[in-house]
Design an enzyme around this catalytic site. Structure first.
Site, short mmCIF file in Angstrom:
data_model
loop_
_atom_site.label_atom_id
_atom_site.label_comp_id
_atom_site.label_asym_id
_atom_site.label_seq_id
_atom_site.Cartn_x
_atom_site.Cartn_y
_atom_site.Cartn_z
N ASP A 1 -11.88 7.97 -1.42
CA ASP A 1 -10.96 9.40 -1.13
C ASP A 1 -11.85 10.41 -0.37
O ASP A 1 -11.41 11.17 0.01
CB ASP A 1 -10.57 9.50 -2.65
CG ASP A 1 -9.41 8.48 -3.11
OD1 ASP A 1 -8.41 8.57 -2.47
OD2 ASP A 1 -9.85 7.89 -3.88
N ASN B 1 -0.26 11.68 0.37
CA ASN B 1 0.72 10.34 -0.07
C ASN B 1 1.19 10.44 -1.50
O ASN B 1 0.72 11.25 -2.27
CB ASN B 1 -0.64 9.16 0.15
CG ASN B 1 -1.17 9.11 1.13
OD1 ASN B 1 -0.28 9.08 2.25
ND2 ASN B 1 -2.29 8.63 1.41
N TYR C 1 0.76 -1.07 -0.09
CA TYR C 1 -0.03 -0.03 -0.09
C TYR C 1 0.97 1.08 0.04
O TYR C 1 2.18 1.17 -0.25
CB TYR C 1 -0.88 -0.05 1.37
CG TYR C 1 -2.01 0.90 1.48
CD1 TYR C 1 -2.88 1.02 0.49
CD2 TYR C 1 -2.22 1.61 2.61
CE1 TYR C 1 -3.93 1.83 0.35
CE2 TYR C 1 -3.24 2.38 2.68
CZ TYR C 1 -4.04 2.70 1.74
OH TYR C 1 -5.07 3.47 1.74
N LYS D 1 -5.74 -2.11 -2.51
CA LYS D 1 -6.72 -1.83 -1.35
C LYS D 1 -7.40 -2.86 -1.13
O LYS D 1 -7.91 -3.21 0.00
CB LYS D 1 -7.71 -0.75 -2.07
CG LYS D 1 -7.43 0.70 -2.32
CD LYS D 1 -7.37 1.74 -0.86
CE LYS D 1 -6.98 2.83 -1.04
NZ LYS D 1 -6.90 3.90 0.00
N ALA E 1 -8.21 21.64 -2.04
CA ALA E 1 -9.60 21.39 -1.77
C ALA E 1 -10.12 20.64 -3.00
O ALA E 1 -10.91 20.94 -3.79
CB ALA E 1 -10.31 22.83 -2.02
N1 LIG Z 1 -4.38 10.00 3.89
C1 LIG Z 1 -5.64 9.56 3.12
O1 LIG Z 1 -6.27 8.81 3.46
C2 LIG Z 1 -5.66 10.19 1.66
C3 LIG Z 1 -4.88 10.90 1.30
N2 LIG Z 1 -4.94 11.42 -0.01
C4 LIG Z 1 -4.03 12.51 -0.23
O2 LIG Z 1 -4.59 13.78 -0.72
C5 LIG Z 1 -3.80 14.18 -1.76
C6 LIG Z 1 -4.85 14.65 -2.75
O3 LIG Z 1 -5.78 13.73 -3.40
P1 LIG Z 1 -7.02 13.99 -4.04
O4 LIG Z 1 -7.71 14.81 -3.41
O5 LIG Z 1 -7.48 12.58 -4.21
O6 LIG Z 1 -6.51 14.61 -5.26
P2 LIG Z 1 -7.29 15.95 -6.21
O7 LIG Z 1 -6.34 15.94 -7.35
O8 LIG Z 1 -8.59 15.62 -6.08
O9 LIG Z 1 -6.93 17.27 -5.24
C7 LIG Z 1 -5.76 17.85 -5.00
C8 LIG Z 1 -6.25 19.18 -4.79
O10 LIG Z 1 -4.91 19.88 -4.38
C9 LIG Z 1 -5.12 21.03 -5.20
N3 LIG Z 1 -3.25 21.63 -5.23
C10 LIG Z 1 -2.69 21.45 -6.41
N4 LIG Z 1 -1.66 22.16 -6.01
C11 LIG Z 1 -1.78 22.91 -4.91
C12 LIG Z 1 -0.84 23.89 -4.13
N5 LIG Z 1 0.13 24.23 -4.51
N6 LIG Z 1 -1.40 24.41 -3.15
C13 LIG Z 1 -2.91 24.21 -3.08
N7 LIG Z 1 -3.68 23.13 -3.41
C14 LIG Z 1 -3.18 22.57 -4.40
C15 LIG Z 1 -5.56 20.74 -6.43
O11 LIG Z 1 -6.11 21.82 -7.27
C16 LIG Z 1 -6.62 19.75 -6.12
O12 LIG Z 1 -7.79 20.69 -6.00
C17 LIG Z 1 -2.87 13.12 -2.50
O13 LIG Z 1 -1.58 13.28 -1.97
C18 LIG Z 1 -3.46 11.95 -1.81
O14 LIG Z 1 -2.47 10.77 -1.53
C19 LIG Z 1 -6.01 11.01 -0.65
C20 LIG Z 1 -7.07 10.42 -0.32
C21 LIG Z 1 -6.74 9.70 1.08
C1 LIG Z 2 -4.88 6.83 0.80
C2 LIG Z 2 -5.72 7.16 -0.70
O1 LIG Z 2 -6.55 6.64 -0.76
C3 LIG Z 2 -4.99 8.30 -1.33
O2 LIG Z 2 -4.04 8.64 -0.98
O3 LIG Z 2 -5.56 8.32 -2.36
MG LIG Z 3 -7.32 7.09 -2.78
#
Ligand SMILES: NC(=O)C1=CN([C@@H]2O[C@H](COP(=O)(O)OP(=O)(O)OC[C@H]3O[C@@H](n4cnc5c(N)ncnc54)[C@H](O)[C@@H]3O)[C@@H](O)[C@H]2O)C=CC1
Ligand SMILES: CC(=O)C(=O)O
Ligand SMILES: [Mg+2]
Length: 567
Positions: free
Chosen positions: A273, A423, A105, A178, A306
Site C-alpha cells: 500500500d 477502491n 481482486y 493478491k 494522507a
Molecule cells: N489504487 C491503488 O493501488 C491503491 C488504492 N488504495 C486506496 O486508497 C484508499 C486509502 O487506503 P489507505 O491509504 O490504505 O487507507 P488509510 O486509512 O491509511 O488512509 C486513508 C486516509 O484518508 C483520510 N480520510 C478519511 N476521510 C477523509 C476525508 N473526508 N477527506 C480527506 N481525507 C480523508 C484518513 O484520515 C486517512 O489518513 C482506499 O480506498 C484504498 O483502496 C490503497 C492502496 C492502493
Molecule cells: C489496491 C490496494 O492495495 C488497496 O486498495 O488497498
Molecule cells: Mg491494499
C-alpha cells in the site's frame, strides 16, 4: 501422504492414492487424469470415464462461472475451483484476466471479505492468532513447506482493507487475492507462496456480535502486544523461510508505516500500500505529465487522503522531483496533502509522524478559508488557491472530487491529471465519465478500480487502472529471479518507469497506464527492470546479465498439468 515436484524428471511424485489425490488441490486434476494415472493412483471408478484435456475442463469451468448470478457468486465459484484444482483455477484466470481480475481482486474481493464468515467453505491460508504467539512456528511448519520452498508470503491484519476498513479475519481474502494476482499477472509459482492472516482481533462491533464470525472475538490488542506479535511472526517466517519476501497488505496507517520502517533495512520485505501504490502512482504521473507536455518540476500536486497510500504516493513523487533537480524542501513544497481535517498544516490536531514532510506553514495559509466543522482548510479551497495540475485521491471517500472542484482545477490547466485511486469502485473520488464531461475531454485519468472505456464527443477514452497490481507482481517475480534479499527504492522507481514505458498516452483517448489485458507483458517489463535495479544496488544474489528477460520469462510458472507419478 507426500507430494513433491521432481524437477529433474519434470513431474509430480506422490504417495497419495484414491480420494486423497482428489482432495488435494495442488495434485488434483479430476477428469484430466490419464488412464494410466488413474490406475497408478487408485482413481479408477472415482471419476467418470471420459478423460478430458485441460482445455475442455477450462471451457466447462468458464460456462459454470458465467452461469453464476452475481459477482460475489462468481468469486465464491472461483474460490471453490481454487480449492479443488489449483492449476485449472489459474488457467481460467490467465485466459480471462481482464474479466476475472475484478472478481478475484478489487472490487469484488471487498464484498467477499465483508461476507467472509458467511461464504466460508475452506481455509484460505495460515491463521496466526495474537492469543497464541507460541503457535506461530508450529502453524507455519504445518503447511509442510521447508526452508527452500517459499518465495513469497502475503500477510494482513485486516485493519484497513481496501477503503472499507476493519474486517478482521475476513482479511485473509485480500492476501489470497493478491497471491492470485501475483500468479495471474507475473507467473509467480503459487505453490511457493503463502497467505497469512495475523489475527489481532477486530474493532468492528457487528463482527464481534456476530455468532458466525470466525476470527478472534475481541478488540484489536494494545500496541505492545501487537508489536511483540508482529516481531514473533517476522522471526518465525524469516527463520523457517529465509528466502521469502514478506509482503504486508492493508494494515492501518500507523502499523503499516511502523512495520515498514522497522524491517525494511533488515529483511526482504515490501509494503504494497505504501511502496507498490507509490510506484504505480508515479508511473501514472510520469505518463500523464508526458502526455500533458509539461515537465514534472513544473507541476503542483494535491493529494486527498494522507494515509498509508497517500503518503506513500507523496514520498515517491517527492523523490522523483528531487531526481529531476529540486531540493527535498522544494520537492515537498510542490505537494499539498489534504486529510480528514483538511490541508495538513502546522499545529493541526492528529498529525502523524509520516505526514510531517508535507505539513504547510501557518504563514503560507494564513488567509485561506477554513471550514470549522472540518477543522481545517477543505479540498475546494486548496484547489482554488494552489491551482493544481495533478489531483490524486487516496481517501476512500467516494465522490470527493466534485464537479465544482474538478471544474475549478480544469479552468487553469490544459491537461489536468486526475487519479481517483480509491477502491473498491464505489469509493472512487470521481468516475471517468464525469471527469471527462466536466473537463471537456481534457482530463488525463487513471482509476484504482476498473472502469469501462468512455465515449465522449466521438473519442473512446480507455481508462488505465492506477492499481498496485501493475507493480507488485512484476516486482515480486523480478526480486525472486534476481535472488534479492531487500526491496530498495531504486527497485520501486525502476518498476514505475517500466510501467510508464508500456504505454504511449499522447494519442487521443489513449490510457495513461497499460491496460489489464497486457498485464503479463507489463509484469515482465517490471520484473526485468526490478532485477536490474536490485543488481545495481548490490542486493541481488543471482546473476543478472543480458539474458535477464529470458530468465524472467522462463521463471514464469505455467498452469499446465505436469505428469504425475505414483511413488
Ligand atoms: N489504487 C491503488 O493501488 C491503491 C488504492 N488504495 C486506496 O486508497 C484508499 C486509502 O487506503 P489507505 O491509504 O490504505 O487507507 P488509510 O486509512 O491509511 O488512509 C486513508 C486516509 O484518508 C483520510 N480520510 C478519511 N476521510 C477523509 C476525508 N473526508 N477527506 C480527506 N481525507 C480523508 C484518513 O484520515 C486517512 O489518513 C482506499 O480506498 C484504498 O483502496 C490503497 C492502496 C492502493
Ligand atoms: C489496491 C490496494 O492495495 C488497496 O486498495 O488497498
Ligand atoms: Mg491494499
Amino acid at each position: 501422504m507426500n507430494t513433491k515436484w521432481n524437477a529433474a524428471a519434470g513431474r509430480l511424485e506422490t504417495t497419495a492414492r484414491g480420494r486423497a489425490v482428489l482432495s488435494n488441490p495442488r495434485l488434483n486434476r479430476g477428469t484430466a487424469f490419464t488412464e494410466e494415472e488413474r490406475r497408478e493412483l487408485d482413481l479408477v471408478g472415482l471419476v467418470p470415464p471420459q478423460v478430458l484435456t485441460q482445455d475442455q475442463q477450462a471451457a466447462r469451468a468458464y460456462q459454470q462461472y458465467q452461469a453464476q448470478p452475481t459477482d460475489l457468486a462468481k468469486n465464491v465459484y472461483l474460490t471453490a475451483l481454487h480449492d479443488r484444482n489449483e492449476r485449472l483455477f489459474h488457467r481460467l484466470i490467465g485466459d480471462h484476466l481482464a474479466e476475472m481480475l475484478p472478481i478475484v481482486y478489487t472490487p469484488t474481493v471487498g464484498a467477499a471479505i465483508e461476507r467472509y464468515s458467511y461464504e466460508y467453505r475452506r481455509p484460505g491460508g495460515v491463521y496466526l492468532s495474537v492469543d497464541a504467539p507460541e503457535d506461530i512456528e508450529r502453524s507455519l511448519r504445518a503447511t509442510g513447506l521447508g526452508p527452500g520452498d517459499v518465495d513469497l508470503i502475503v500477510a494482513t491484519d485486516g485493519e484497513a482493507i481496501l477503503g472499507i476498513g476493519d474486517w478482521g479475519v475476513g482479511g485473509i481474502d485480500i492476501a489470497v487475492g493478491k497471491l492470485a494476482v501475483y500468479t495471474a499477472a507475473a507467473g509467480v509459482d503459487p505453490q511457493r507462496t503463502l497467505g497469512v492472516m495475523l489475527d489481532v482481533g477486530t474493532n468492528r462491533r457487528e463482527l464481534l456480535d456476530d455468532p458466525l464470525y470466525l476470527g478472534n472475538r475481541h478488540p484489536r490488542v494494545d500496541e505492545e502486544t501487537y508489536d511483540a506479535f508482529i516481531d514473533a511472526y517476522v522471526t518465525a517466517a524469516t527463520t523457517l523461510f529465509p528466502n521469502a519476501m514478506l509482503h504486508w497488505e492493508d494494515f492501518g496507517p500507523v502499523h503499516a508505516r511502523r512495520i515498514l520502517d522497522r524491517y525494511r533495512e533488515k529483511i526482504f520485505t515490501f509494503n504494497d500500500d505504501i511502496q507498490g501504490t507509490g510506484a504505480v502512482n508515479l508511473a501514472a504521473v510520469l505518463s500523464g505529465v508526458e502526455a500533458a507536455g509539461v515537465p514534472l518540476p513544473d507541476h503542483r500536486i494535491v493529494i486527498l487522503g494522507a494515509g498509508t497510500a497517500g503518503i506513500g504516493v507523496a514520498d515517491q513523487l517527492r523523490d522523483a522531483l528531487v531526481a529531476s533537480g529540486l531540493s527535498p524542501q522544494q520537492a515537498a513544497s510542490r505537494i499539498w496533502a489534504v486529510d480528514r481535517h483538511g490541508l495538513l498544516t502546522e499545529g493541526q490536531r492528529g498529525l502523524r509522524d509520516f505526514q510531517t514532510p508535507y505539513v504547510r506553514r501557518g504563514t503560507e495559509v494564513a488567509g485561506w478559508q477554513r471550514d470549522e466543522e472540518l477543522g481545517g482548510i477543505p479540498l475546494a479551497e486548496v484547489v482554488r488557491r494552489v491551482r493544481p495540475t495533478i489531483l490524486i485521491g487516496t481517501s476512500g471517500q467516494g465522490g470527493a472530487f466534485t464537479e465544482e472542484i474538478v471544474r475549478a482545477m480544469a479552468a487553469h490547466v490544459r491537461r489536468p491529471v486526475i487519479l481517483p485511486m480509491s477502491n473498491p469502485t464505489r469509493l472512487a473520488e470521481a468516475v471517468p465519465a464525469d471527469l471527462l464531461a466536466w473537463t471537456g475531454g481534457r482530463a488525463l485519468i487513471a482509476t484504482g478500480s476498473p472502469f469501462a472505456p468512455v465515449e465522449f464527443e466521438g473519442v473512446t477514452y480507455e481508462i488505465g487502472q492506477a492499481n498496485n497490481a501493475l507493480v507488485f507482481p512484476g516486482l515480486g517475480l523480478g526480486a525472486i529471479v534476481a535472488g534479492a534479499d531487500r526491496v530498495t527504492d531504486r527497485m520501486l522507481v525502476a518498476a514505475a518507469h517500466a510501467v510508464a514505458g508500456q504505454t504511449d498516452a499522447t494519442a487521443p483517448g489513449a490510457p495513461i497506464l497499460p491496460l489489464i489485458d497486457r498485464l503479463r507483458e507489463t509484469s515482465v517489463a517490471v520484473a526485468v527492470a526490478v532485477a536490474r535495479a536490485a543488481a545495481q544496488d548490490g542486493v541481488a544474489h543471482a546473476p543478472v546479465g543480458d539474458d535477464i528477460e529470458e530468465r524472467v520469462r522462463a521463471a514464469a510458472w505455467q498452469p499446465d498439468y505436469p505428469p504425475v507419478k505414483a511413488v
